[in-house]
Design a protein around this motif. Structure first.
Motif, PDB file in Angstrom:
ATOM      1  N   SER A  58      80.133  57.762  61.388  1.00  0.00           N
ATOM      2  CA  SER A  58      80.416  59.169  61.280  1.00  0.00           C
ATOM      3  C   SER A  58      78.882  59.808  61.783  1.00  0.00           C
ATOM      4  O   SER A  58      77.805  59.212  61.783  1.00  0.00           O
ATOM      5  N   ALA A  59      79.135  61.181  62.277  1.00  0.00           N
ATOM      6  CA  ALA A  59      77.883  61.736  62.594  1.00  0.00           C
ATOM      7  C   ALA A  59      77.938  63.289  62.358  1.00  0.00           C
ATOM      8  O   ALA A  59      78.894  63.649  62.077  1.00  0.00           O
ATOM      9  N   TYR A  60      76.916  64.208  62.569  1.00  0.00           N
ATOM     10  CA  TYR A  60      76.843  65.509  62.399  1.00  0.00           C
ATOM     11  C   TYR A  60      76.202  66.008  63.402  1.00  0.00           C
ATOM     12  O   TYR A  60      75.106  65.486  64.144  1.00  0.00           O
ATOM     13  N   GLU A  61      76.175  67.270  63.783  1.00  0.00           N
ATOM     14  CA  GLU A  61      75.626  68.115  64.671  1.00  0.00           C
ATOM     15  C   GLU A  61      74.199  68.540  64.361  1.00  0.00           C
ATOM     16  O   GLU A  61      74.268  69.124  63.344  1.00  0.00           O
ATOM     17  N   MET A  62      73.341  68.142  65.040  1.00  0.00           N
ATOM     18  CA  MET A  62      71.827  68.389  64.715  1.00  0.00           C
ATOM     19  C   MET A  62      71.481  69.655  65.532  1.00  0.00           C
ATOM     20  O   MET A  62      70.458  69.977  65.393  1.00  0.00           O
ATOM     21  N   GLY A  63      72.303  69.950  66.627  1.00  0.00           N
ATOM     22  CA  GLY A  63      71.772  71.250  67.295  1.00  0.00           C
ATOM     23  C   GLY A  63      71.728  70.831  69.033  1.00  0.00           C
ATOM     24  O   GLY A  63      71.700  69.541  69.380  1.00  0.00           O
ATOM     25  N   ASN A  64      71.705  71.905  69.729  1.00  0.00           N
ATOM     26  CA  ASN A  64      71.623  71.559  71.180  1.00  0.00           C
ATOM     27  C   ASN A  64      72.594  70.674  71.842  1.00  0.00           C
ATOM     28  O   ASN A  64      72.375  69.921  72.677  1.00  0.00           O
ATOM     29  N   GLY A  65      73.760  70.760  71.372  1.00  0.00           N
ATOM     30  CA  GLY A  65      75.019  69.977  71.964  1.00  0.00           C
ATOM     31  C   GLY A  65      74.894  68.481  71.234  1.00  0.00           C
ATOM     32  O   GLY A  65      75.562  67.553  72.007  1.00  0.00           O
ATOM     33  N   LYS A  66      73.819  68.168  70.496  1.00  0.00           N
ATOM     34  CA  LYS A  66      73.897  66.596  69.998  1.00  0.00           C
ATOM     35  C   LYS A  66      74.133  66.430  68.609  1.00  0.00           C
ATOM     36  O   LYS A  66      73.747  67.178  67.606  1.00  0.00           O
ATOM     37  N   MET A  67      74.753  65.290  68.373  1.00  0.00           N
ATOM     38  CA  MET A  67      75.045  64.727  66.896  1.00  0.00           C
ATOM     39  C   MET A  67      74.045  63.591  66.653  1.00  0.00           C
ATOM     40  O   MET A  67      73.491  63.123  67.588  1.00  0.00           O
ATOM     41  N   ARG A  68      73.985  63.510  65.351  1.00  0.00           N
ATOM     42  CA  ARG A  68      73.239  62.045  64.937  1.00  0.00           C
ATOM     43  C   ARG A  68      73.839  61.401  63.841  1.00  0.00           C
ATOM     44  O   ARG A  68      74.837  62.085  63.084  1.00  0.00           O
ATOM     45  N   ARG A  69      73.611  60.202  63.574  1.00  0.00           N
ATOM     46  CA  ARG A  69      74.298  59.635  62.454  1.00  0.00           C
ATOM     47  C   ARG A  69      74.395  60.413  60.964  1.00  0.00           C
ATOM     48  O   ARG A  69      73.206  60.949  60.742  1.00  0.00           O
ATOM     49  N   TYR A  70      75.533  60.358  60.531  1.00  0.00           N
ATOM     50  CA  TYR A  70      75.655  61.150  59.198  1.00  0.00           C
ATOM     51  C   TYR A  70      74.783  60.098  58.205  1.00  0.00           C
ATOM     52  O   TYR A  70      75.164  58.942  58.053  1.00  0.00           O
TER      53      TYR A  70
END
Length: 785
Positions: A610-622
């Motif tokens: 799973s991941a979440y949006e960190m900004g600038n069109g990019k996600m990172r691991r939740y």
């Protein structure tokens, strides 16, 4: 002074993780190899002398832990070490002995500890003939000749002595247009660190610093400048100094200054810090390192200079031989003498700031050409001295990544010698190096298993049963696939998870359709809420694009007032006619709505993240593990088919790549390969699950991964019955090679899994079968039995 001459195929200088893995890899491939190291123990910065715990890609990406020789070492250390892992300062001699044991038992490997390279002897201007090295305390000089040399000294000692071009410091923005580079070039480097360890004595223990220690009196120096006390038992990476000293020539001055600071910091903790002194009252200083751990010095120029632009773009290299995934971690020049600590720490480790967005990266590939000298024909390198810009070094320098580089150049060096290929032409033979790396248990993000000698690829795979994915929720039982300690499991059950950002759950598919899906939500507000939901296609498990494609389906979920852990249904109605692929991953995304919580499942479904949006069109691991968010799916998805064991990948990537048996069936489950014609099998290689999902730091003492197979039998169909040809009773390693006493002619082969270390399912990532034994099979079977 005694002079002793020796001659080898491959000579590796430097016995940190990069050099150690290079030497073992070359020797396992049959090359006569010598490893020279200037310290009494292997491991470099990871050793008990310096005590920096290895970091790598799995710190930020689920299922991205490094495999190969490094994995063997880390699994062995955890299986036998009583000590818990802490960030810095914890390492004991069990780790040293794990490395020493492997070195002693590796055929074709000779090593010299406490031995420093002092001179490089050139055969001509483009070829190294030999190195001179002095054994400390033995009044002996070695002249070690070799055909291929690998510089893993960190400081690039061999390359410098051979006249290679190298860089030192920071490139300016205009040279490579790197967003992480400063406007002006400079000689600034990241600093060196020493660590300490403390011990709880169970009673108040006083401490008085010597007069020459640094005196700290200002809390702002720590609490407002990013120097965090996350632990009082050991630490800290930020006890770091470089500029204004030179990290090579002024190493002793740096060591002394770091010692002054370490004692002063402990004095602050024990006697002055209003937040810490009571907690530290019973703590006594147990150890202070006296060998600085270096982050940066010379960078040897190779056939390719890797930049941070390559990292950010995840450039695909035709000669990819390793991978990385640590963030672009550029420490502030000066360390303790600078106005703030490393930037991420200075801003409180924000996960969505502009700096975080710019530095979060990977997993990305690393090319062989950046590990081959451009100036000397028989020289390669691995470690922090590779051909990269200062900005790119911020990510490739971490030890788990450098260990992969080391294994790659070790294998490349052996191939160079055995096939008489000039080192500077090895990139033309990248496919052979890549396939050898994969066979030895390594992973490459952009390279598939394509070894036509593997008989398993010609077989049809079947199994006694296969698990289905139904989903999971907070009501599930934690089976520690996320390595959650008992004290943490309740936290996951009760934690609040508002949708502050868009959040996504990867779901492996395999049922030709999705009729419905549900998510477990809580409405924390006093009014009804709406959450937008999407189903999107993703390329692989690390496809972090917020909007990788047009949604396959979209809806608005209604979450009524008073809903608490309520399952909200969505009749999706997806089939292959509406774009649903037959295999791979889709991602279920929910848009931001802080009044709604999307609950995590109290378990981890293998192969999902799973991941979440960190900004600038990019996600990172939740969260800290990328574990499973709650969902239910109808119909259940068949994503653990036996064919996954011969899919060409040995970890989750474009799909789960995992055969997993039905957990409701008793163990004794089997995976079978069947051929149309009789094949002759001499070697069987099996990759079991485990030791991939999270980084090494999460593993407990005496650890055995619950997913890993403990007892299994390899059986062949002979004379119209199943006959056992190999048995293991006490396995805990993920990558096993078995050379049979004699070749077996058969049409069917089975692996019967009789016990795991806790998982109710039997599981295998990959099976390979060969008619001949590989170069290092005898060693590896012995080393992990």
């Amino acid at each position: 002074m005694k002079l002793q001459k020796e001659s080898y195929d491959v000579v590796v200088c430097g016995g940190g993780l990069a050099g150690f893995c290079a030497a073992v890899a070359a020797a396992r491939q049959g090359a006569r190899t010598c490893l020279i190291h200037n310290r009494p123990v292997f491991g470099g910065n990871s050793s008990s002398e310096i005590r920096v715990t290895p970091h790598g890609a799995a710190q930020f990406h689920a299922y991205a832990r490094e495999t190969g020789i490094l994995s063997e070492l880390l699994i062995e250390e955890r299986a036998h070490n009583h000590e818990r892992i802490r960030e810095n300062g914890w390492t004991n001699s069990v780790w040293d002995m794990a490395m020493y044991d492997m070195a002693v038992r590796t055929p074709n490997l000779t090593f010299h500890l406490n031995t420093a390279v002092t001179q490089v002897l050139m055969g001509d201007e483009r070829n190294i003939h030999a190195v001179h090295a002095v054994i400390a305390g033995a009044e002996t000089t070695l002249e070690i000749q070799g055909r291929v040399f690998i510089d893993c000294t960190g400081d690039g000692v061999v390359a410098d002595g051979a006249g290679c071009e190298w860089r030192f410091g920071t490139e300016g923005r205009d040279e490579f247009n790197e967003p992480h580079a400063p406007e002006q070039a400079s000689t600034d480097t990241m600093g060196s660190s020493i660590h300490f360890k403390a011990k709880d004595m169970g009673r108040p223990v006083p401490f008085q610093a010597p007069e020459w220690a640094i005196k700290h009196v200002d809390p702002a120096y720590f609490y407002e400048q990013g120097r965090h006390f996350y632990d009082i038992v050991s630490g800290y990476w930020w006890i770091e100094i470089g500029v204004p000293w030179h990290t090579i020539y002024d190493n002793e001055e740096i060591r002394h200054e770091l010692t002054r600071h370490a004692l002063g910091i402990w004095d602050w903790i024990k006697n002055h810090d209003p937040k810490m002194k009571d907690k530290a009252a019973k703590m006594a200083l147990d150890w202070i390192g006296q060998v600085p751990g270096k982050r940066e010095s010379r960078r040897i120029m190779g056939q390719y200079v890797m930049t941070s632009n390559d990292v950010a773009a995840r450039t695909v290299f035709y000669d990819e031989v390793a991978f990385g995934g640590w963030f672009i971690d550029l420490h502030t020049a000066g360390g303790l003498l600078a106005a703030t600590a490393e930037p991420a720490s200075a801003e409180g480790y924000s996960k969505t700031s502009e700096y975080a967005q710019k530095t979060y990266c990977g997993p990305y590939g690393i090319p062989l050409r950046m590990l081959v000298s451009k100036d000397v024909n028989n020289l390669m390198m691995a470690g922090r001295n590779v051909s990269a810009t200062h900005a790119a070094l911020g990510t490739v320098r971490v030890m788990s990544t450098t260990a992969l580089m080391g294994q790659a150049v070790g294998i490349a060096g052996a191939i160079s010698v055995q096939r008489d290929i000039p080192v500077n032409e090895l990139h033309l033979y990248a496919a052979e190096i890549q396939q050898t790396l994969l066979r030895e248990g390594c992973f490459l993000p952009n390279v598939q298993h394509d070894d036509n000698r593997d008989l398993a690829r010609q077989a049809v795979a079947t199994a006694s049963s296969s698990a289905l994915v139904y989903g999971a929720g907070p009501e599930n039982t934690d089976t520690t696939f996320g390595f959650r300690k008992k004290e943490d499991q309740q936290k996951y059950k009760t934690m609040h998870e508002p949708l502050h950002h868009r959040r996504g759950q990867w779901i492996a598919i395999g049922a030709d359709r999705i009729d419905a899906i549900s998510v477990c939500l809580t409405n924390t507000s006093a009014s009804d809420q709406v959450v937008k939901a999407y189903m999107v296609l993703v390329d692989h498990i690390w496809d972090y694009r917020t909007e990788p494609s047009q949604p396959l389906a979209a809806t608005e979920l209604q979450v009524p007032t008073g809903s608490r852990k309520r399952w909200i249904d969505w009749n999706v109605g997806l089939t292959w006619l509406t774009g649903l692929p037959k295999t791979g991953y889709i991602r279920l995304d929910l848009d931001a709505n802080p009044a709604v919580e999307w609950h995590s499942a109290n378990t981890v479904i293998p192969g999902l993240t799973s991941a979440y949006e960190m900004g600038n069109g990019k996600m990172r691991r939740y969260l800290s593990d990328g574990g499973t968010l709650s969902f239910r799916i109808t119909p259940a998805q068949s994503c653990y088919a036996p064919s996954n064991a011969i899919s060409g990948a040995a970890r989750p990537h474009a799909s789960t790549n995992l055969w997993r048996s039905d957990p409701n069936e008793p163990l004794g489950q089997w995976l079978q390969l069947e051929w149309n014609d009789t094949v002759s099998i001499r070697e069987v290689i099996i990759t079991f699950p485990g030791h991939l999902f999270r980084e090494y730091h999460w593993y407990e003492p005496f650890y055995r991964d619950p997913q890993c197979t403990k007892a299994y039998s390899i059986q062949a169909w002979l004379d119209d019955e199943w006959k056992e040809i190999h048995r293991e009773e006490h396995n805990y390693h993920r990558h096993r090679k078995h050379v049979l006493a004699q070749s077996v002619a058969t049409k069917k082969l089975r692996i019967v899994i009789e016990a795991t270390h806790g998982d109710p399912s039997a599981a295998i990532y990959e099976v390979r079968c060969y008619s001949e034994r590989s170069a290092c099979s005898a060693l590896q079977s012995a080393s992990i039995s």
